[in-house]
Design a protein around this motif. Sequence first.
Motif, PDB file in Angstrom:
ATOM      1  N   VAL A 269      -6.319  -1.730  -9.246  1.00  0.00           N
ATOM      2  CA  VAL A 269      -4.887  -1.768  -8.955  1.00  0.00           C
ATOM      3  C   VAL A 269      -4.506  -3.194  -8.563  1.00  0.00           C
ATOM      4  CG1 VAL A 269      -2.995  -0.739  -7.660  1.00  0.00           C
ATOM      5  CG2 VAL A 269      -5.098   0.577  -8.045  1.00  0.00           C
ATOM      6  N   LYS A 270      -3.471  -3.695  -9.231  1.00  0.00           N
ATOM      7  CA  LYS A 270      -2.927  -5.001  -8.872  1.00  0.00           C
ATOM      8  C   LYS A 270      -1.881  -4.796  -7.783  1.00  0.00           C
ATOM      9  CE  LYS A 270      -2.099  -7.878 -12.197  1.00  0.00           C
ATOM     10  NZ  LYS A 270      -1.423  -8.560 -13.353  1.00  0.00           N
ATOM     11  N   LEU A 271      -2.020  -5.547  -6.680  1.00  0.00           N
ATOM     12  CA  LEU A 271      -1.085  -5.493  -5.566  1.00  0.00           C
ATOM     13  C   LEU A 271      -0.504  -6.877  -5.372  1.00  0.00           C
ATOM     14  CD1 LEU A 271      -3.262  -3.473  -3.026  1.00  0.00           C
ATOM     15  CD2 LEU A 271      -1.610  -2.562  -4.670  1.00  0.00           C
ATOM     16  N   ALA A 272       0.806  -6.939  -5.113  1.00  0.00           N
ATOM     17  CA  ALA A 272       1.447  -8.245  -4.961  1.00  0.00           C
ATOM     18  C   ALA A 272       2.584  -8.128  -3.952  1.00  0.00           C
ATOM     19  CB  ALA A 272       1.981  -8.748  -6.305  1.00  0.00           C
ATOM     20  N   LEU A 273       2.984  -9.281  -3.440  1.00  0.00           N
ATOM     21  CA  LEU A 273       4.187  -9.347  -2.609  1.00  0.00           C
ATOM     22  C   LEU A 273       4.877 -10.674  -2.860  1.00  0.00           C
ATOM     23  CD1 LEU A 273       3.858 -11.408   0.090  1.00  0.00           C
ATOM     24  CD2 LEU A 273       2.361  -9.572   0.836  1.00  0.00           C
TER      25      LEU A 273
ATOM     26  N   PRO B  18       4.885   7.990  -0.582  1.00  0.00           N
ATOM     27  CA  PRO B  18       3.696   7.582  -1.338  1.00  0.00           C
ATOM     28  C   PRO B  18       3.936   7.667  -2.844  1.00  0.00           C
ATOM     29  CG  PRO B  18       3.136   9.172   0.384  1.00  0.00           C
ATOM     30  CD  PRO B  18       4.635   9.146   0.289  1.00  0.00           C
ATOM     31  N   VAL B  19       3.250   6.800  -3.582  1.00  0.00           N
ATOM     32  CA  VAL B  19       3.317   6.789  -5.040  1.00  0.00           C
ATOM     33  C   VAL B  19       1.948   7.161  -5.583  1.00  0.00           C
ATOM     34  CG1 VAL B  19       3.669   5.378  -7.094  1.00  0.00           C
ATOM     35  CG2 VAL B  19       5.142   5.062  -5.084  1.00  0.00           C
ATOM     36  N   GLN B  20       1.881   8.264  -6.342  1.00  0.00           N
ATOM     37  CA  GLN B  20       0.600   8.676  -6.905  1.00  0.00           C
ATOM     38  C   GLN B  20       0.170   7.726  -8.020  1.00  0.00           C
ATOM     39  OE1 GLN B  20       0.542  12.775  -8.132  1.00  0.00           O
ATOM     40  NE2 GLN B  20       0.765  13.539  -6.029  1.00  0.00           N
ATOM     41  N   ILE B  21      -1.136   7.445  -8.070  1.00  0.00           N
ATOM     42  CA  ILE B  21      -1.717   6.589  -9.109  1.00  0.00           C
ATOM     43  C   ILE B  21      -2.950   7.288  -9.679  1.00  0.00           C
ATOM     44  CG2 ILE B  21      -0.829   4.419  -8.174  1.00  0.00           C
ATOM     45  CD1 ILE B  21      -3.543   3.939  -6.888  1.00  0.00           C
TER      46      ILE B  21
ATOM     47  N   ALA C 178       0.742  -2.563  -9.885  1.00  0.00           N
ATOM     48  CA  ALA C 178       0.535  -2.204 -11.301  1.00  0.00           C
ATOM     49  C   ALA C 178      -0.912  -1.785 -11.464  1.00  0.00           C
ATOM     50  CB  ALA C 178       0.849  -3.378 -12.222  1.00  0.00           C
ATOM     51  N   MET C 179      -1.175  -0.891 -12.377  1.00  0.00           N
ATOM     52  CA  MET C 179      -2.556  -0.652 -12.786  1.00  0.00           C
ATOM     53  C   MET C 179      -3.008  -1.866 -13.613  1.00  0.00           C
ATOM     54  SD  MET C 179      -3.106   2.104 -11.239  1.00  0.00           S
ATOM     55  CE  MET C 179      -4.808   2.355 -11.786  1.00  0.00           C
TER      56      MET C 179
ATOM     57  N   GLY D 269      -4.807   4.329  -1.027  1.00  0.00           N
ATOM     58  CA  GLY D 269      -5.431   5.366  -0.214  1.00  0.00           C
ATOM     59  C   GLY D 269      -5.458   6.671  -0.961  1.00  0.00           C
ATOM     60  N   ALA D 270      -5.547   7.738  -0.215  1.00  0.00           N
ATOM     61  CA  ALA D 270      -5.592   9.061  -0.844  1.00  0.00           C
ATOM     62  C   ALA D 270      -4.924  10.074   0.064  1.00  0.00           C
ATOM     63  CB  ALA D 270      -7.031   9.474  -1.134  1.00  0.00           C
ATOM     64  N   HIS D 271      -4.383  11.121  -0.576  1.00  0.00           N
ATOM     65  CA  HIS D 271      -3.882  12.268   0.168  1.00  0.00           C
ATOM     66  C   HIS D 271      -5.088  13.062   0.672  1.00  0.00           C
ATOM     67  CE1 HIS D 271      -0.879  15.086   1.416  1.00  0.00           C
ATOM     68  NE2 HIS D 271      -1.432  16.077   0.733  1.00  0.00           N
ATOM     69  N   SER D 272      -4.840  14.015   1.536  1.00  0.00           N
ATOM     70  CA  SER D 272      -5.941  14.812   2.092  1.00  0.00           C
ATOM     71  C   SER D 272      -6.707  15.580   1.028  1.00  0.00           C
ATOM     72  CB  SER D 272      -5.405  15.783   3.146  1.00  0.00           C
ATOM     73  OG  SER D 272      -4.372  16.595   2.611  1.00  0.00           O
ATOM     74  N   ASP D 273      -6.055  15.817  -0.151  1.00  0.00           N
ATOM     75  CA  ASP D 273      -6.753  16.504  -1.241  1.00  0.00           C
ATOM     76  C   ASP D 273      -7.507  15.548  -2.152  1.00  0.00           C
ATOM     77  OD1 ASP D 273      -4.735  15.237  -2.622  1.00  0.00           O
ATOM     78  OD2 ASP D 273      -3.718  17.062  -3.277  1.00  0.00           O
ATOM     79  N   GLY D 274      -7.522  14.244  -1.825  1.00  0.00           N
ATOM     80  CA  GLY D 274      -8.255  13.264  -2.613  1.00  0.00           C
ATOM     81  C   GLY D 274      -7.442  12.573  -3.669  1.00  0.00           C
ATOM     82  N   GLN D 275      -6.193  12.990  -3.901  1.00  0.00           N
ATOM     83  CA  GLN D 275      -5.325  12.348  -4.885  1.00  0.00           C
ATOM     84  C   GLN D 275      -5.030  10.915  -4.456  1.00  0.00           C
ATOM     85  OE1 GLN D 275      -3.673  13.084  -7.964  1.00  0.00           O
ATOM     86  NE2 GLN D 275      -3.172  10.909  -7.726  1.00  0.00           N
ATOM     87  N   ARG D 276      -5.358   9.943  -5.322  1.00  0.00           N
ATOM     88  CA  ARG D 276      -5.145   8.543  -4.975  1.00  0.00           C
ATOM     89  C   ARG D 276      -3.660   8.221  -4.951  1.00  0.00           C
ATOM     90  NH1 ARG D 276      -8.127   3.257  -7.432  1.00  0.00           N
ATOM     91  NH2 ARG D 276      -7.094   3.947  -9.339  1.00  0.00           N
ATOM     92  N   GLU D 277      -3.247   7.378  -3.982  1.00  0.00           N
ATOM     93  CA  GLU D 277      -1.838   7.057  -3.834  1.00  0.00           C
ATOM     94  C   GLU D 277      -1.675   5.674  -3.214  1.00  0.00           C
ATOM     95  OE1 GLU D 277      -0.454  10.198  -1.296  1.00  0.00           O
ATOM     96  OE2 GLU D 277      -1.034   9.137   0.548  1.00  0.00           O
ATOM     97  N   LEU D 278      -0.483   5.117  -3.425  1.00  0.00           N
ATOM     98  CA  LEU D 278      -0.094   3.877  -2.772  1.00  0.00           C
ATOM     99  C   LEU D 278       0.837   4.209  -1.620  1.00  0.00           C
ATOM    100  CD1 LEU D 278       0.693   1.665  -5.897  1.00  0.00           C
ATOM    101  CD2 LEU D 278      -1.328   1.532  -4.449  1.00  0.00           C
ATOM    102  N   LEU D 279       0.628   3.527  -0.487  1.00  0.00           N
ATOM    103  CA  LEU D 279       1.443   3.784   0.687  1.00  0.00           C
ATOM    104  C   LEU D 279       1.688   2.475   1.427  1.00  0.00           C
ATOM    105  CD1 LEU D 279       2.774   5.963   2.515  1.00  0.00           C
ATOM    106  CD2 LEU D 279       0.615   6.023   3.795  1.00  0.00           C
TER     107      LEU D 279
END
Length: 536
Positions: free
Chosen positions: A451-455, A442-445, A467-468, A413-423
Amino acid sequence: MPQITNPILPGFNPDPSILRVGDDYYIATSTFEWFPGVQIHHSRDLANWDLVTRPLNRASQLDMRGDPDSCGVWAPCLTHDGERFWLVYTDVKRKDGSFKDAHNYIVWADTIEGPWSDPIYANSSGFDPSLFHDDDGRKWFVNMAWDHRVRPLLFAGIMLQEFDPVAGKLVGPINNIYQGTDLKLVEGPHLYKRNGWYYLLTAEGGTAYDHACTFARSRTIDGQYETHPDKHILTSKDTPLAAIQRAGHGDIVETPEGKTYLVHLGGRPTTQERRCVLGRETSIQEAYWGEDDWLYIKNGPVPSLHVEVPGTRDEEKYWAEQLYTFENGLHKDFQWLRTPETERIFKTENGKLTLFGRESPGSWFEQALVARRQTHFSYDAETLVDFKPTDERTFAGLTAYYSRYNFFYLTVGAHSDGQRELLIMASEMSWPDGKLRFPAAPVQIPPEGKVKLALTIRGRKLQFFYAMEGEDLQPIGPVLDASLLSDECGGHQAHGSFTGAFVGVAASDLNGTASPAHFDYFIYRPQHDASDRYEV
């Protein structure tokens, strides 16, 4: 004869209706709010089953937008009259409280793959309908009846009425043929005929740990049915340590050699809280007819974990990694929630799955969420997503999902300023308010890049990773409790949550601009683990 380990349909596959046509066996199971409606599996040996179709696949047959969690398609019945297949089903629009809005329909097809007809409306007096084809050519429709006035009369018995296929409607008198036993909550009726007897198999005791299969018979189809001398031919209610719990809601089939089997739903609880993460699964039991013309379960009434059937199961297939790519469309393992208008929520193009962000993960109307059943207690899942969020109301990612009140969701997703982040968003056991919890900051990316997402899930332990593209996965957030994605924690009172855990991908755009999220692949990798009771 070979021996298999139950269940035969692992993961969320409840309310089985079984049928044999020649050498082919078919099982239809409930799908509730997941679209397309009804799963039909095929086998030739009762051991190995493949999903062949979901027949309710267009808006004229099924539109569940607005159906609450665990509503939608309940308890289908699949039959064959010697010429064509018939399927009856309920679409439940409300289930909580005193009222049930449950509408029953009938469809048919010349082949199991279809096309299946548009539906004939039957009635709305209750749920769990089935269709019986008598040997004189007449057809009979049975369903449980609902009485909203006062408990315990809510489950008011089993109703019988003739169905006229030429007129396309139910005709003639309505008879209440069976009121059940002192276990109460009689539902799930199926009719059979043998040696001059009409037999009625029902479910009783609710869908939790008192569930049971009850058997009755009558010399006339509309007569009052007498109950089996043992009352319940299958149940785990008095055996809390049995491997298969919540056993009930069954159906009967005979092999070409004359052997009789009963398929039924059941759950395999884990943890001290007895949570059924895989939902209600389909198992099979060998049965036999006694000299008194009553049916008995071999080694019953408690369901057996190990059962002899004609075939030998392909265990290698059960444990195989599934790599899903999208060159040929969406794989049949996947479903989505409620809507028949698939073009509004996803498309497959250029080898990718694109989700169009729609409503929130709490919506009962239009979510862009595509997922497959969790069929193992332990597994890995992974995807690669390309998504450019604009603000905090646009997000997409990987989700382990039970219902609007129970899910874990790793989002890009993104913060309100547009900075991409993981949440990480968590909505575990949030009934009735549905509030989110955020287990980690949140973790900034970087602003660009896939973006690779896993569980990983190991029993009750869920860990997210990210991971990127081209980099190594690293954990994000704490270990979460995967056992909460279960019927027992689904967000309703007892007997109120009916599905099972899913894992998949999702996208939301709460601005209403349908932001696209592109997924390159999806991996589901089963893992052997000490918590997996399916291992032999």
